[in-house]
Scaffold this active site. Structure first.
Site, short mmCIF file in Angstrom:
data_model
loop_
_atom_site.label_atom_id
_atom_site.label_comp_id
_atom_site.label_asym_id
_atom_site.label_seq_id
_atom_site.Cartn_x
_atom_site.Cartn_y
_atom_site.Cartn_z
N ASP A 13 31.64 66.91 53.56
CA ASP A 13 32.13 66.30 54.86
C ASP A 13 32.12 67.17 55.98
OD1 ASP A 13 32.63 63.86 53.04
OD2 ASP A 13 34.52 64.62 52.51
N GLU A 14 31.31 68.10 56.16
CA GLU A 14 31.24 68.79 57.36
C GLU A 14 30.77 68.16 58.52
OE1 GLU A 14 29.84 69.37 54.56
OE2 GLU A 14 30.52 71.61 53.71
N LYS A 16 27.77 66.72 58.91
CA LYS A 16 26.42 66.86 58.96
C LYS A 16 25.74 65.93 59.61
CE LYS A 16 26.84 67.20 54.19
NZ LYS A 16 28.15 67.21 53.94
N GLY A 40 28.91 60.31 52.09
CA GLY A 40 29.25 59.35 53.07
C GLY A 40 29.04 60.18 54.54
N HIS A 41 28.20 59.84 55.32
CA HIS A 41 27.94 60.33 56.59
C HIS A 41 28.40 59.37 57.66
CE1 HIS A 41 24.98 62.99 54.12
NE2 HIS A 41 26.14 63.28 53.84
N THR A 130 33.39 60.67 42.78
CA THR A 130 33.31 59.29 43.65
C THR A 130 33.10 58.06 42.81
OG1 THR A 130 31.30 59.66 44.05
CG2 THR A 130 32.37 60.77 45.53
N GLN A 227 26.49 66.42 50.25
CA GLN A 227 27.85 67.27 49.78
C GLN A 227 27.88 68.74 50.58
OE1 GLN A 227 25.39 65.40 47.20
NE2 GLN A 227 26.85 63.91 47.83
N PRO A 307 42.62 60.47 50.74
CA PRO A 307 43.03 61.35 51.88
C PRO A 307 42.32 62.70 51.38
CG PRO A 307 44.98 60.60 50.88
CD PRO A 307 43.77 60.07 50.20
P1 IMO Z 1 29.09 64.40 51.80
O1 IMO Z 1 27.76 64.24 51.65
C1 IMO Z 1 32.81 65.30 49.71
C2 IMO Z 1 32.99 65.53 45.47
C3 IMO Z 1 33.69 64.47 44.75
C4 IMO Z 1 34.17 65.34 43.52
C5 IMO Z 1 32.78 65.83 43.28
C6 IMO Z 1 32.05 65.18 41.94
O2 IMO Z 1 29.88 63.09 52.41
O3 IMO Z 1 29.52 65.42 52.27
P2 IMO Z 1 30.46 63.24 42.16
O4 IMO Z 1 30.80 61.73 42.51
O5 IMO Z 1 29.33 63.76 43.08
O6 IMO Z 1 30.16 63.29 40.69
O7 IMO Z 1 32.01 63.75 42.60
O8 IMO Z 1 32.41 66.24 44.37
N1 IMO Z 1 31.84 65.01 46.56
C7 IMO Z 1 32.24 65.16 47.74
N2 IMO Z 1 33.02 65.50 48.37
N3 IMO Z 1 31.93 64.96 50.57
C8 IMO Z 1 30.63 64.45 49.59
O9 IMO Z 1 29.41 64.12 50.20
C9 IMO Z 1 30.90 64.53 48.23
N4 IMO Z 1 30.12 64.17 47.21
C10 IMO Z 1 30.60 64.41 46.05
O10 IMO Z 1 34.89 63.99 45.71
O11 IMO Z 1 35.25 66.08 43.76
MG MG Z 2 31.50 62.60 53.23
#
Ligand code: IMO
Ligand code: MG
Length: 444
Positions: A13-14, A16, A40-41, A130, A227, A307
């Site tokens: 969630d940076e 990107k 989620g972008h 997720t 991620q 949150p």
């Molecule tokens: P983006 O691309 C934030 C976290 C989940 C959980 C852990 C494992 O938007 O940056 P998973 O469903 O992948 O097996 O969950 O990883 N997680 C993310 N957190 N942004 C994401 O993607 C994430 N994808 C997985 O919350 O802690």
């Molecule tokens: Mg995200």
């Protein structure tokens, strides 16, 4: 042949997506190479907001080819949903979206297993996934016997493969307490997935061949990370991670494009830390500061709406993940969110069992006991959303950015002060490029 990577350096969630959207202009192809519908972008483009999960953000720009490679775990229903949503808003997928026939397919059993296993860590820990079946699909990929790849959906033995897996999974589900997992219907699943396969057929190709041809022909490729590096299965905060190599080291394996074709790696950092799901986060602020950041930064999950946990910038973690990802330069996102705080803190070391260290721990127990050592900087009250030039940033904000660059050991070339493209300050990379200079204090 500029190959550029955009890698999140924290726990995801940076922002990107925003960066990828900006960089797409200078690229021919945008590639998503790991993860799945767990990402989620959010991208704001030409005043419109887009929420993407698995389709590369490059789809928002005409003339750019988008590729989903074999390193991705693909939930066909989710991709089709996303394609439909984009088409309804006037975007064309035809001839622009390529999906690897090597991608492993997420099936309903993966989603059931994800739900059941999430809270089943030894000791009662919860990963807080997720719930999209990501981990179980990657597990079956590595296990091989129960794996189905996208290309398999077009073979005559697809029905047989589904029957084989369902038979196995149903015996497994039967061993769980009654009511936890209903038996699966192989015929129904086969029919449904065969329909998905037909819909996706025009897009399914050998993307490895496509990308190798493309880089050898000098086309410009942008690799869109999903991620963040701290969620990397091998190098992150295991077991509170995702199931793919989400740090910079995963680009080559996930895409099939060797790193010799990459000449620019941009590490993306929020100006603070967030984490969604379980696992240690040393700088978490479960207090009014955390609430301030969450509300100003609208820190709620794009996929799950949870949150996000919020806290101070962690330079120990960021420096580790920047080095791990082979980052050339840094983008600092959401700097505007920190406005209105009197003082800002940056974690520059951890105290673990009374010992001070700047090395990011390899063991989760050590990270759980880590007490952050903070440095305090002054905050600013000005709203940054209308700033367009570096020189117009309040001095405290500039000092804050410069300090992050110093501590992480890489120049900051991009500063984002709002979701819109215009709210982006670009600093010339040439002017700031310099050799790696680890400047965190050494271990005491
Ligand atoms: P983006 O691309 C934030 C976290 C989940 C959980 C852990 C494992 O938007 O940056 P998973 O469903 O992948 O097996 O969950 O990883 N997680 C993310 N957190 N942004 C994401 O993607 C994430 N994808 C997985 O919350 O802690
Ligand atoms: Mg995200």
């Amino acid at each position: 042949m500029p190959g550029t990577c955009v890698i999140g350096l924290q726990w995801g969630d940076e922002a990107k997506g925003k960066l990828v959207d900006i960089l797409t202009e200078n690229h021919d192809i945008v590639v998503r190479y790991a993860g799945g519908a767990n990402a989620g972008h959010t991208v704001v483009s030409a005043g419109q907001t887009w929420k993407l999960s698995i389709i590369p953000s490059g789809i928002l720009r005409d003339g750019v080819a988008c590729v989903i490679t074999g390193g991705v775990v693909l939930d066909p229903a989710k991709v089709i949903d996303e394609m439909d949503g984009l088409e309804a808003r006037g975007l064309r997928m035809e001839g622009r979206l390529r999906i690897s026939d090597r991608a492993h397919v997420v099936f309903p059993w993966h989603v059931v297993e994800d739900r059941l296993l999430d809270g089943s860590l030894s000791g009662g820990g919860v990963i807080g996934t997720t719930g999209r079946g990501i981990g179980p699909c990657y597990r079956d990929k590595v296990g091989r016997a129960l794996a189905i790849r996208l290309g398999d959906l077009y073979r005559p033995d697809f029905r047989e493969k589904v029957a084989h897996v369902v038979d196995f999974k149903n015996r497994l589900f039967a061993s769980w307490p009654a009511g936890t997992a209903a038996p699966l219907d192989a015929a129904e699943i086969h029919t449904r997935y065969a329909a998905y396969a037909e819909r996706l057929r025009p897009h399914v190709v050998d993307t490895t061949a496509f990308l190798l041809d493309a880089v050898e022909d000098g086309r410009r490729v942008l690799f869109e990370g999903a991620q963040g590096a701290l969620l990397d299965i091998d190098h992150g905060t295991f077991p509170f991670v995702t199931s793919s190599n989400s740090s910079g080291v995963g680009v080559a394996s996930g895409s099939g494009v060797p790193s010799r074709w990459v000449n620019r790696v941009i590490g993306v950092l929020k100006a603070y830390s967030t984490r969604v799901g379980g696992g240690p986060m040393p700088t978490e602020q479960d207090n009014p500061t955390g609430v301030h950041i969450r509300e100003r930064g609208r820190e709620y999950g794009t996929v799950t709406k949870r949150p996000r946990r919020c806290g101070w910038f962690d330079a120990v973690a960021a420096r580790y993940s920047a080095r791990l990802s082979g980052v050339d330069e840094l983008a600092i996102m959401l700097l505007d969110v920190l406005g209105g705080l009197d003082e800002l803190r940056i974690c520059t070391a951890y105290e673990i069992d009374g010992r001070r260290t700047t090395q990011f721990p390899s063991q989760i127990g050590d990270l759980e006991r880590a007490v952050p050592v903070y440095e305090t900087l002054s905050g600013w009250d000005e709203e940054l959303d209308t700033v367009r030039r570096e020189g117009d940033l309040p001095p405290a904000a500039r000092r804050y950015v410069d300090r992050i660059a110093e501590l992480v050991g890489r120049p900051v070339t991009i500063v984002s002060i709002g979701p819109d493209r215009a709210q982006t300050i670009i600093r010339a990379p040439e002017a700031t490029r310099r050799p790696w200079h680890p400047s965190l204090p050494t271990n005491a």
